[in-house]
Motif scaffolding. Structure first.
Motif: not given
Length: 119
Positions: A36, A49, A51, A84-88, A90, A118
């Motif tokens: 990330l 901002r 994980v 990968l469900e955590h938006e930050v 990658q 992703r």
């Protein structure tokens, strides 16, 4: 890409192809390397901002303790999907250790490592 690493996360699960593995369960150990960009969190000193690795560790432990699967390959994929469900996040490298795998000869550890990102 920056990396956040969690090593040695232990949880009990009931995964495996043999009935005794499903009934008795065993300890699985998970290592995660998360890819990330940590710059936004560092610039603002803001946990929101990046994980939250404490929350993620609990989620991964719940996956290990959750619905049994035959293969640690499947377990590794479920863990990667959770990360990968955590938006930050990658990219994630997941290693699942099965140190008590039912193998007749002496061994130290069995692992499966996958890398997912992703699209």
């Amino acid at each position: 890409m920056d990396r956040v690493t969690l090593r040695g996360l232990s949880a009990r699960g009931h995964h495996g192809v043999f009935q005794h593995e499903r009934e008795d369960g065993q300890t699985f150990v998970v290592d995660l390397v998360l890819g990330l960009d940590t710059r936004p969190a560092a610039a603002d000193d803001d946990l929101e901002r990046t994980v939250h690795y404490g929350v993620l560790a609990e989620q991964v432990a719940a996956v290990v303790a959750g619905e049994p699967v035959n293969l640690i390959e499947t377990l590794a994929q479920r863990i990667a999907d959770t990360c990968l469900e955590h938006e930050v996040v990658q990219e994630v490298e997941v290693t699942v250790h099965k140190p008590d795998a039912p193998i007749a000869v002496p061994f130290e550890d069995v692992t499966v490592t996958i890398t997912r990102s992703r699209p």
